[in-house]
Design an enzyme around this catalytic site. Structure first.
Site, PDB file in Angstrom:
ATOM      1  N   GLU A   1      -0.764 -26.327 -27.776  1.00 43.63           N
ATOM      2  CA  GLU A   1      -0.191 -27.633 -27.425  1.00 43.63           C
ATOM      3  C   GLU A   1      -1.319 -28.615 -27.139  1.00 43.63           C
ATOM      4  O   GLU A   1      -1.921 -28.606 -26.073  1.00 43.63           O
ATOM      5  CB  GLU A   1       0.724 -27.494 -26.200  1.00 43.63           C
ATOM      6  CG  GLU A   1       1.394 -28.781 -25.759  1.00 43.63           C
ATOM      7  CD  GLU A   1       2.373 -29.305 -26.794  1.00 43.63           C
ATOM      8  OE1 GLU A   1       2.051 -30.328 -27.412  1.00 43.63           O
ATOM      9  OE2 GLU A   1       3.434 -28.686 -26.988  1.00 43.63           O
TER      10      GLU A   1
ATOM     11  N   GLU B   1      -1.580 -34.109 -24.339  1.00 41.57           N
ATOM     12  CA  GLU B   1      -1.829 -33.884 -22.920  1.00 41.57           C
ATOM     13  C   GLU B   1      -0.799 -34.535 -22.009  1.00 41.57           C
ATOM     14  O   GLU B   1      -0.150 -35.506 -22.367  1.00 41.57           O
ATOM     15  CB  GLU B   1      -3.219 -34.433 -22.544  1.00 41.57           C
ATOM     16  CG  GLU B   1      -4.363 -33.661 -23.138  1.00 41.57           C
ATOM     17  CD  GLU B   1      -5.113 -34.456 -24.189  1.00 41.57           C
ATOM     18  OE1 GLU B   1      -6.218 -34.024 -24.547  1.00 41.57           O
ATOM     19  OE2 GLU B   1      -4.592 -35.488 -24.652  1.00 41.57           O
TER      20      GLU B   1
ATOM     21  N   SER C   1      -8.893 -29.653 -20.552  1.00 47.54           N
ATOM     22  CA  SER C   1      -9.116 -31.097 -20.632  1.00 47.54           C
ATOM     23  C   SER C   1     -10.000 -31.643 -19.518  1.00 47.54           C
ATOM     24  O   SER C   1     -11.082 -31.118 -19.306  1.00 47.54           O
ATOM     25  CB  SER C   1      -7.809 -31.861 -20.788  1.00 47.54           C
ATOM     26  OG  SER C   1      -7.167 -31.484 -21.991  1.00 47.54           O
TER      27      SER C   1
ATOM     28  N   CYS D   1      -3.964 -30.286 -21.050  1.00 46.59           N
ATOM     29  CA  CYS D   1      -3.224 -29.940 -22.260  1.00 46.59           C
ATOM     30  C   CYS D   1      -2.622 -28.548 -22.120  1.00 46.59           C
ATOM     31  O   CYS D   1      -2.557 -27.985 -21.037  1.00 46.59           O
ATOM     32  CB  CYS D   1      -4.154 -30.020 -23.475  1.00 46.59           C
ATOM     33  SG  CYS D   1      -5.619 -28.975 -23.325  1.00 46.59           S
TER      34      CYS D   1
ATOM     35  N   SER E   1     -14.072 -30.294 -26.170  1.00 47.45           N
ATOM     36  CA  SER E   1     -13.816 -31.352 -25.192  1.00 47.45           C
ATOM     37  C   SER E   1     -15.109 -32.077 -24.873  1.00 47.45           C
ATOM     38  O   SER E   1     -16.185 -31.463 -24.835  1.00 47.45           O
ATOM     39  CB  SER E   1     -13.247 -30.780 -23.887  1.00 47.45           C
ATOM     40  OG  SER E   1     -11.926 -30.324 -24.048  1.00 47.45           O
TER      41      SER E   1
ATOM     42  N   HIS F   1     -10.475 -34.710 -26.776  1.00 49.60           N
ATOM     43  CA  HIS F   1     -10.099 -33.299 -26.813  1.00 49.60           C
ATOM     44  C   HIS F   1      -9.551 -32.982 -28.196  1.00 49.60           C
ATOM     45  O   HIS F   1      -8.743 -33.740 -28.735  1.00 49.60           O
ATOM     46  CB  HIS F   1      -9.070 -32.994 -25.723  1.00 49.60           C
ATOM     47  CG  HIS F   1      -9.526 -33.440 -24.369  1.00 49.60           C
ATOM     48  ND1 HIS F   1     -10.460 -32.746 -23.648  1.00 49.60           N
ATOM     49  CD2 HIS F   1      -9.220 -34.545 -23.641  1.00 49.60           C
ATOM     50  CE1 HIS F   1     -10.697 -33.387 -22.515  1.00 49.60           C
ATOM     51  NE2 HIS F   1      -9.960 -34.490 -22.492  1.00 49.60           N
TER      52      HIS F   1
END
EC number: 4.1.1.50
Length: 392
Positions: free
Chosen positions: A43, A46, A100, A114, A264, A277
């Site tokens: 996923e 964020e 993140s 995230c 990141s 990210h």
């Protein structure tokens, strides 16, 4: 951005956890791309929480920055993440996380996470931190784009209804908003506002971009057989991908290449920050970008970011205060660099603008690459022609 081994058991609970309309609304934008044969997907989009305190005569002179890093480790730990690295300057403490980023300023916290992190679980710890420095709560915003894989989320993020209920519990006078079509790319935003107006200055800005369908020639650079923290190796990655054109030598940065993939970066310069990210897997490739950099027009910055990722589609969201450079340009009727004329290779799909008193503006725009639109039209036209020319 931590890409590890996750259980796929939650993939089959979709039909059992989508009974209320708000959950369905959260899903509609991404279910079209759901492929049960694909297996695990990370996923990328964020969750973002920003909390601003009002400094009084009793507030610690350094505000939130007076608190030890152990406090922020506790905040981050409460949402199932960890601090990986830290940089700071006179105005900002910057933390790269396993999921993140975190930025801490004298009067502000920005927490971006995230994956399946439970960001709202950090609120009690953050409120304790504000109390510890004797500040007063002034502004809270919680925001996220519609999740790519909402059935993977954990409570209280399994539905907009649960998120809203949690936020109202802590901030009863806060208000929820949805930006954009609920069956496509949209944002959920919750705001609590206790700003005493007129105040001395309202000149904040925020530019955020979410990008999908990244160029494979770029994403290949963000795979690795080991974790790599800020070093000559990550500098080489930035040079190869042209990230160094977005974050140049005027910024203090720290970054992390994840294993087996993901990347990141945080960067700070005086009171400004940038963060990016990246989720590079082809079936769910995604990148996000955010900055509070002051400019009257964002086109140069956005073009540099798009030049790195070359996405098939992207969403830009801008928050601006009336006294910011971009806010003044907007209120004078000038372009601010997010309009379609700046991006001829993309088609505008949808635009939403909300204006909040006193002159606070939130704007969201969805774009899709022109070639992708043309391919869709051609495919539809070909299918229709085939249907018309079928056997008698």
């Amino acid at each position: 951005m931590k890409h590890g081994n996750y259980s796929l058991a939650t993939m089959n609970v979709c039909s059992n956890t989508t009974k209320d309309p708000l959950t369905l609304m959260a899903m509609w934008g991404s279910m079209k791309g759901y492929n049960p044969e694909q297996g695990f997907s990370f996923e990328g989009p964020e969750k973002r929480l920003e909390v601003i305190l009002r400094c009084t005569l009793e507030t610690h002179v350094d505000g939130l920055r007076s608190l030890d890093d152990s406090v922020w480790s506790g905040v981050v730990g409460s949402l199932n993440a960890q601090i990986v690295s830290r940089e700071s300057n006179e105005y900002i403490n910057s933390y790269v996380l396993t999921e993140s980023s975190l930025f801490v300023m004298k009067n502000r916290i920005i927490l971006i996470t995230c994956g399946t992190t439970t960001l709202l679980n950090s609120i009690p710890n953050i409120l304790e931190a504000i109390s510890a420095v004797r500040g007063e709560l002034e502004w809270v915003s919680f925001m996220h784009k519609n999740y790519s894989f909402p059935w993977m989320q954990k409570g209280p993020h399994t539905s907009l209804a649960d998120e809203f209920a949690t936020l109202k519990q802590h901030f009863p006078t806060g208000k929820p908003y949805i930006f954009g079509p609920v069956d496509s790319d949209h944002y959920f935003l919750f705001c609590y506002d206790d700003i005493i107006r007129p105040c001395s200055s309202e000149d904040d800005t925020q530019l955020s971009m979410t990008m999908y369908g990244l160029d494979k020639e770029q994403t290949k650079h963000w795979f690795s057989d080991r974790f790599i923290s800020t070093s000559a190796e990550t500098a080489a990655i930035r040079a190869a991908t042209h990230l160094d054109r977005v974050v140049d030598g005027t910024w203090t940065l720290h970054d992390l290449q994840f294993e087996p993939c993901g990347y990141s970066i945080n960067a700070i310069r005086d009171e400004e920050y940038q963060t990016m990210h990246i989720t590079p897997e082809d079936h769910c490739s995604f990148a996000s970008y955010e900055t509070n950099s002051r400019a009257a027009n964002y086109s140069d910055r956005m073009k540099k970011v798009l030049g790195v990722f070359r996405p098939q589609r992207f969403t830009v969201i801008v928050f601006l205060d009336p006294e910011s450079p971009v806010g003044k340009a907007y209120n004078e009727g000038k372009g601010i660099g997010v309009e379609p004329e700046y991006y001829p290779e993309y088609n505008l799909l949808h635009r939403t603008t909300n204006e909040f008193a006193p002159g606070y503006v939130a704007m969201k725009i969805n774009y899709v690459r022109t070639a992708a639109v043309e391919e869709t039209v051609t495919a539809v036209g070909g299918a229709e022609a085939g249907a018309e020319g079928g056997p008698d």
